[in-house]
Design a protein around this motif. Sequence first.
Motif, PDB file in Angstrom:
ATOM      1  N   VAL A   1      33.842  -3.097 -14.553  1.00  0.00           N
ATOM      2  CA  VAL A   1      34.245  -2.749 -13.193  1.00  0.00           C
ATOM      3  C   VAL A   1      33.028  -2.138 -12.508  1.00  0.00           C
ATOM      4  N   ASN A   2      32.689  -2.615 -11.336  1.00  0.00           N
ATOM      5  CA  ASN A   2      31.560  -2.079 -10.581  1.00  0.00           C
ATOM      6  C   ASN A   2      31.979  -0.812  -9.843  1.00  0.00           C
ATOM      7  N   PHE A   3      31.050   0.149  -9.819  1.00  0.00           N
ATOM      8  CA  PHE A   3      31.382   1.435  -9.220  1.00  0.00           C
ATOM      9  C   PHE A   3      30.155   1.998  -8.522  1.00  0.00           C
ATOM     10  N   GLY A   4      30.328   2.538  -7.325  1.00  0.00           N
ATOM     11  CA  GLY A   4      29.241   3.208  -6.630  1.00  0.00           C
ATOM     12  C   GLY A   4      28.453   2.288  -5.716  1.00  0.00           C
ATOM     13  N   PHE A   5      27.580   2.908  -4.897  1.00  0.00           N
ATOM     14  CA  PHE A   5      26.779   2.186  -3.920  1.00  0.00           C
ATOM     15  C   PHE A   5      25.306   2.533  -4.091  1.00  0.00           C
ATOM     16  N   GLY A   6      24.436   1.629  -3.635  1.00  0.00           N
ATOM     17  CA  GLY A   6      23.004   1.882  -3.651  1.00  0.00           C
ATOM     18  C   GLY A   6      22.506   2.225  -5.035  1.00  0.00           C
ATOM     19  N   MET A   7      21.654   3.268  -5.124  1.00  0.00           N
ATOM     20  CA  MET A   7      21.106   3.668  -6.409  1.00  0.00           C
ATOM     21  C   MET A   7      22.120   4.415  -7.270  1.00  0.00           C
TER      22      MET A   7
ATOM     23  N   ARG B   1      12.095   5.095   0.218  1.00  0.00           N
ATOM     24  CA  ARG B   1      12.817   3.905   0.674  1.00  0.00           C
ATOM     25  C   ARG B   1      11.926   2.669   0.601  1.00  0.00           C
ATOM     26  N   THR B   2      10.628   2.847   0.834  1.00  0.00           N
ATOM     27  CA  THR B   2       9.687   1.741   0.640  1.00  0.00           C
ATOM     28  C   THR B   2       9.650   1.324  -0.828  1.00  0.00           C
ATOM     29  N   PHE B   3       9.621   2.304  -1.696  1.00  0.00           N
ATOM     30  CA  PHE B   3       9.667   2.052  -3.138  1.00  0.00           C
ATOM     31  C   PHE B   3      10.901   1.218  -3.502  1.00  0.00           C
ATOM     32  N   LEU B   4      12.054   1.573  -2.962  1.00  0.00           N
ATOM     33  CA  LEU B   4      13.279   0.815  -3.237  1.00  0.00           C
ATOM     34  C   LEU B   4      13.212  -0.583  -2.637  1.00  0.00           C
TER      35      LEU B   4
ATOM     36  N   SER C   1       0.829  -1.208   0.000  1.00  0.00           N
ATOM     37  CA  SER C   1       0.000   0.000   0.000  1.00  0.00           C
ATOM     38  C   SER C   1       0.865   1.261   0.000  1.00  0.00           C
ATOM     39  N   ASP C   2       1.905   1.273   0.848  1.00  0.00           N
ATOM     40  CA  ASP C   2       2.801   2.435   0.885  1.00  0.00           C
ATOM     41  C   ASP C   2       3.537   2.589  -0.442  1.00  0.00           C
ATOM     42  N   PHE C   3       3.899   1.479  -1.040  1.00  0.00           N
ATOM     43  CA  PHE C   3       4.602   1.493  -2.328  1.00  0.00           C
ATOM     44  C   PHE C   3       3.696   1.993  -3.445  1.00  0.00           C
ATOM     45  N   TYR C   4       2.509   1.393  -3.578  1.00  0.00           N
ATOM     46  CA  TYR C   4       1.654   1.685  -4.732  1.00  0.00           C
ATOM     47  C   TYR C   4       0.826   2.955  -4.530  1.00  0.00           C
TER      48      TYR C   4
ATOM     49  N   SER D   1      -5.734  18.391  -3.794  1.00  0.00           N
ATOM     50  CA  SER D   1      -6.474  17.566  -2.824  1.00  0.00           C
ATOM     51  C   SER D   1      -5.845  16.188  -2.653  1.00  0.00           C
ATOM     52  N   GLY D   2      -4.520  16.165  -2.613  1.00  0.00           N
ATOM     53  CA  GLY D   2      -3.841  14.893  -2.385  1.00  0.00           C
ATOM     54  C   GLY D   2      -3.435  14.176  -3.646  1.00  0.00           C
ATOM     55  N   ALA D   3      -3.706  14.742  -4.831  1.00  0.00           N
ATOM     56  CA  ALA D   3      -3.339  14.064  -6.066  1.00  0.00           C
ATOM     57  C   ALA D   3      -1.831  13.986  -6.223  1.00  0.00           C
ATOM     58  N   GLY D   4      -1.137  15.058  -5.850  1.00  0.00           N
ATOM     59  CA  GLY D   4       0.306  15.065  -5.939  1.00  0.00           C
ATOM     60  C   GLY D   4       0.895  15.464  -4.604  1.00  0.00           C
ATOM     61  N   LEU D   5       1.388  14.508  -3.841  1.00  0.00           N
ATOM     62  CA  LEU D   5       1.884  14.773  -2.504  1.00  0.00           C
ATOM     63  C   LEU D   5       3.356  15.135  -2.553  1.00  0.00           C
ATOM     64  N   PRO D   6       3.837  15.899  -1.562  1.00  0.00           N
ATOM     65  CA  PRO D   6       5.265  16.223  -1.527  1.00  0.00           C
ATOM     66  C   PRO D   6       6.110  14.965  -1.392  1.00  0.00           C
ATOM     67  N   TYR D   7       7.362  15.082  -1.798  1.00  0.00           N
ATOM     68  CA  TYR D   7       8.293  13.958  -1.699  1.00  0.00           C
ATOM     69  C   TYR D   7       8.440  13.521  -0.251  1.00  0.00           C
ATOM     70  N   ASN D   8       8.446  12.220  -0.053  1.00  0.00           N
ATOM     71  CA  ASN D   8       8.565  11.635   1.278  1.00  0.00           C
ATOM     72  C   ASN D   8       9.688  10.605   1.227  1.00  0.00           C
ATOM     73  N   GLY D   9      10.769  10.879   1.948  1.00  0.00           N
ATOM     74  CA  GLY D   9      11.923   9.985   1.915  1.00  0.00           C
ATOM     75  C   GLY D   9      11.613   8.580   2.384  1.00  0.00           C
TER      76      GLY D   9
END
Length: 728
Positions: free
Chosen positions: A517-523, A142-145, A103-106, A130-138
């Motif tokens: 060669v792999n480089f970087g972390f996370g996203m 993270r749930t999305f990831l 639910s949090d993801f979708y 009216s809630g159609a576009g909510l501010p970014y929520n970290g």
Amino acid sequence: MPFVPNSGDEGAPSPPEARRVVVAHRLPLRADPNPDAPHGFDFSLDPHALPLQVSHGLPRPVVFVGVLPSAVTESVPASDELAADLLERFSCYPVFLPAKLHSDFYDGFCKHYLWPMLHDLLPLAPSYGSGAGLPYNGDLYRTFLTVNSHFAERVFDLLNPNEDLVFINDYHLWALPTLLRHKSPRANIGFFLHSPFPTSELFRAIPVREDLLRAFLNADLVGFHTFDYARHFLSSCSRVLGLSNRSRRGYIGIEYCGRTVVVKILSVGIDMGQLRAVLPLPETVAKAKEIAETYRGRRLMLGLDDMDLFKGIALKLLAMEKLLESRPDLCGHVVLVQINNPARSLGRDVDEVRAEVMAIRDRINFRFGWPEYDPVVVIDGAMPMHEKVAFYTSADICIVNAVRDGLNRIPYFYTVCRQEGPVPNASAGKPRQSAIIVSEFVGCSPSLSGAIRVNPWNVDDVAEAMNAALKMSDSEQQLRQEKHYRYVSTHDVVYWAHSFDQDLQKACKDNSSLVTVNFGFGMGFRVIALGPSFKKLSPELINPAYRQTGNRLILLDYDGTVMPQGLINKAPSEEVIRTLNALCSDPGNTVFIVSGRGKDELAEWFAPCERLGISAEHGYFTRWNRDSPWEACKLVTNFNWKNIGVPVMNHYNDATDGSYIEVKETSLVWHYDEADPDFGSCQAKELQDHLLNVLANEPVSVKSGHQIVEVNPQVRKHLIKSSYHLFR
């Protein structure tokens, strides 16, 4: 490129057959409750699900990965037994997610942040829309990831990275290419965005914009419905990551970390086979006759949309009201039937859109209707496919008025139904005809060259389009219908899937042999692809070789090697000076800084390095240490051409904010790395052409490089040879 088993010894085992792994948010399954079934549900493939339709154009075998229908996830616990059963019977491998996590993801991140952003809706304030576009929520990001990582684990359970091709569908799984690439650097990954891609100005407002762009770039092939969407993506890559793109033989490619990411533009068609199976059904024919009888003697205009903020349903009804105001003679002769599919996500925004639509409908019917006639008929809720097909077949005009939509295949369905469907009371052999009004802001608009395109925000414009469609002659409608049908029937979902599969194979053809060669972390993770002859210099090999050699030549490039790119202060740091002096203190070392920069600048910067050699201006000036004189190449003595080149460069420099000119003793360089990427690139092409023209009779070469235009004497190749012999 079909899969061909490796030839080898007859006794050698055959490699596994290459599969297409189609990954989407939901599996293409229907689940009907049945207490007597093993898991409480009777499962079957859903013929209306896009992933299943896509699979009809892919080589077998095909495996699907996604979450189960919501009714199942709410009542059936995660089970290896259920997963194995669905994989064996339907080639469906489920991703099990807890209800709260899904639910949090979708509903949280996907539908109320990412989806509105992709449709050009900025969350200006918590209450905006009216809630159609909510501010970014970290936390929601993270749930999305987290959910994307669950998908990555399930895909990797099945994946044979060297053979299988992965098809990732839509924004719900945006992070998946990065997560898969981290698990398997050589995986064959295609991603298709079924939604719009916003302009770079809007996309840059996303706090995790770099993560999302790099996720796309971790795929081998990225697909979009229209060139507009691809153009916005390319512009975002340029402005956010500084990446350029090039076109070659009809393909657009982005050079990223040694790999070429291919960008494909092709809208998804409809499943002709599935639609043709519904058209002749008795219930379809009966419903079409019922509709014809209900609206006998009236022109039928049809709208069919999901109930959401972007479909422009209220604007469509307002245009109908405007039409009846301007053409009162149409009252009683025209009806707009608006079918509203259930909303895909709940919220106050959906409730408010529905309330507004119903209020406008009631007002129009009150003003222009009477007991036997309603100008606007709204059908709200789920409708069986055969009934929709019957409406498509019966409608004289189809109206798609969305203010933003990724593709919208409604006109495609309408076109085929008008061509092949049962038309009650139509004479046998009569040419089929249709009229389509389509918003210019939907993805299907470019492919419908015979449609009347409208700006949905301009109610008068849409009303006039309705009037024009009603007055259109039969012959013109026939011509438009024929044009649309030719396109839709030849560019169906099978054609799209086959084309995407072929291009993905081409994009991945060298993956198995890549040196990476792999480089970087996370996203921020990415794979750097290196040439086949690349050999990594490891300390274990370098240190012994260094100690065993008594005479060493060490050549160090300056910008981008000794000093990182992007610094405001280009001068070497104290640490760099100490390191160079330490290298030079060994009598067995000959150390040179090699740079395209001017000799005076380099001499000033490296004045503390007594024994350091410098090769300036690409080798035109060389000195062996601080106290030795500069040695210059004597092949060029006349630099009068600068008197022609400098004024031309000054003209473009003054007109291009963020650019500057570097005047060297032997060359001129115009830099535009801090200018607007698009404007700077355009100006660079103009400058290069201008310089080639005015310096045509001079002994110089004019070349463009990475965010520079450079004028050099034509002896550069001699300088390279001279430098080689000098250092020998």
